[in-house]
Design an enzyme around this catalytic site. Structure first.
Site, PDB file in Angstrom:
ATOM      1  CE  LYS A 149      -4.294   1.503   2.468  1.00  0.00           C
ATOM      2  NZ  LYS A 149      -5.371   2.208   0.782  1.00  0.00           N
TER       3      LYS A 149
HETATM    4  N1  PXG Z   1      -8.232  -1.625  -3.145  1.00  0.00           N
HETATM    5  C1  PXG Z   1      -7.208  -0.468  -3.286  1.00  0.00           C
HETATM    6  C2  PXG Z   1      -6.571  -0.605  -3.907  1.00  0.00           C
HETATM    7  C3  PXG Z   1      -7.366   0.310  -2.162  1.00  0.00           C
HETATM    8  O1  PXG Z   1      -6.616   1.563  -2.500  1.00  0.00           O
HETATM    9  C4  PXG Z   1      -8.721  -1.521  -0.587  1.00  0.00           C
HETATM   10  C5  PXG Z   1      -8.494  -1.815  -2.273  1.00  0.00           C
HETATM   11  C6  PXG Z   1      -9.764  -1.567   0.206  1.00  0.00           C
HETATM   12  O2  PXG Z   1      -8.947  -2.337   1.618  1.00  0.00           O
HETATM   13  P1  PXG Z   1      -9.294  -2.364   2.847  1.00  0.00           P
HETATM   14  O3  PXG Z   1      -8.026  -3.141   3.258  1.00  0.00           O
HETATM   15  O4  PXG Z   1      -9.244  -0.948   2.771  1.00  0.00           O
HETATM   16  O5  PXG Z   1     -10.218  -2.799   2.991  1.00  0.00           O
HETATM   17  C7  PXG Z   1      -8.079   0.094  -0.578  1.00  0.00           C
HETATM   18  C8  PXG Z   1      -8.077   1.002   0.251  1.00  0.00           C
HETATM   19  C9  PXG Z   1      -9.478   6.786  -0.480  1.00  0.00           C
HETATM   20  C10 PXG Z   1      -8.805   5.448   0.366  1.00  0.00           C
HETATM   21  O6  PXG Z   1      -9.275   7.768   0.168  1.00  0.00           O
HETATM   22  C11 PXG Z   1      -8.617   3.912   0.168  1.00  0.00           C
HETATM   23  C12 PXG Z   1      -8.507   3.288   0.161  1.00  0.00           C
HETATM   24  C13 PXG Z   1      -8.107   3.172   1.833  1.00  0.00           C
HETATM   25  C14 PXG Z   1      -7.790   4.945   2.275  1.00  0.00           C
HETATM   26  C15 PXG Z   1      -8.356   5.700   1.500  1.00  0.00           C
HETATM   27  O7  PXG Z   1      -9.998   6.670  -1.398  1.00  0.00           O
HETATM   28  N2  PXG Z   1      -8.229   2.497  -0.344  1.00  0.00           N
END
Ligand code: PXG
Length: 290
Positions: A149
């Site tokens: 990430k």
């Molecule tokens: N795919 C990607 C590319 C992400 O960045 C997720 C899946 C979902 O993962 P989690 O662990 O959160 O269930 C993410 C996470 C935003 C934002 O502001 C997006 C994420 C995290 C924090 C902020 O759009 N995505």
């Protein structure tokens, strides 16, 4: 608003980083987006573990233990008197010079922000959203592995720009082989004949923590859960489709590339899993205030 920055809790105005920070200069760093619900930090351990795994892969020495990092998150919430909210935890390579060699950055920078977030308008959570496939592909696992990430989200931002230009709030991203990967900040799920389907990690996606939680909830409901290579044909012909993410939570998708999914309204399994997810947020994770 009080921010944690490198060992200190400071007011927002004082929470500033150097223009020589490699997080800014090169996107060299990692982050987590975490949620707090009902005085608890949801899936805290999973988020901290993923942060340290990302750090390992990019050879970043965080300089603090997982226990200390957990305390930083809890204390940032307490300092802001928050029992619910959104936490952005990031670790940058730190201050270096104008060269990308990370050896010039002696110390990583750790930042924790606790605030609120609403990713999509409330109305979309009721009605479900319409999304489109975009041309920008998810980055390949042989480059920056999507499981990291990282602070470099340019790929996903380009996809988001395409989606917005098409008049929709979210993009369906394919991997370099053309199979379904994920959305810009959310994982993708389908329901077909009662079976829950989602692309495997090997499709080149972030191993979402909400994704894992929803798969577990589905199994507890006796649903069959399959991680399968999926095409857009599978998506168009699914009975239900939804996205998951810490920021997005669980949100129904009712149309993809103009193809109506199922009945064109949030599906029964989607609503059930969303309700189960809501319930789980009441009991999962460490307490903020005791
Ligand atoms: N795919 C990607 C590319 C992400 O960045 C997720 C899946 C979902 O993962 P989690 O662990 O959160 O269930 C993410 C996470 C935003 C934002 O502001 C997006 C994420 C995290 C924090 C902020 O759009 N995505």
């Amino acid at each position: 608003m009080i921010i944690y920055l490198d060992g200190k809790y400071v007011p927002k105005e004082q929470a500033v980083v150097s223009v020589f920070d490699h997080g800014l200069l090169y996107g060299d760093g990692i982050f987590e987006g975490i949620r707090a619900y009902h005085n608890r930090v949801f899936k805290m351990e999973e988020h901290i573990d993923r942060l340290y795994e990302s750090a390992k892969t990019i050879m970043l020495e965080i300089g603090m233990s997982k226990e200390e990092m957990t305390e930083v998150v809890l204390e940032t919430l307490r300092k802001n008197d928050l029992r619910e909210g959104y936490i952005r935890l990031l670790v940058t390579r730190g201050v270096g010079d104008l060269g990308l060699d990370p050896r010039r950055c002696p110390k990583a920078s750790v930042i924790c922000i606790a605030a609120n977030i609403q990713l999509y308008p409330e109305e979309l959570y009721q009605k479900g959203m319409e999304i489109n496939t975009v041309a920008t592909r998810r980055n390949i696992a042989e480059g920056v592995n999507p499981r990291v990430k990282s602070l470099n989200y340019m790929n996903n931002i380009l996809a988001k720009i395409e989606a917005v230009r098409m008049g929709c709030p979210e993009a369906l991203m394919l991997n370099n082989e053309g199979y379904v990967a994920e959305a810009t900040g959310d994982n993708v799920f389908l329901v077909k004949k009662g079976v829950l389907l989602t692309p495997p990690i090997s499709a080149g996606i972030l191993e979402g923590i909400t994704r894992n939680a929803v798969m577990e909830l589905a199994r507890e409901r006796g649903m069959e859960v399959k991680e399968l290579t999926l095409t857009r044909h599978d998506v168009y012909n699914a009975d239900e489709c939804f996205l998951t993410g810490s920021a997005a939570e669980v949100i129904a998708v009712v149309s993809v590339d103009g193809r109506v999914i199922g009945e064109g309204v949030p599906g029964e399994k989607t609503k059930m899993l969303n309700a189960d997810f809501r319930e789980l947020t009441k009991s999962d994770g460490p307490e903020i205030f005791r």
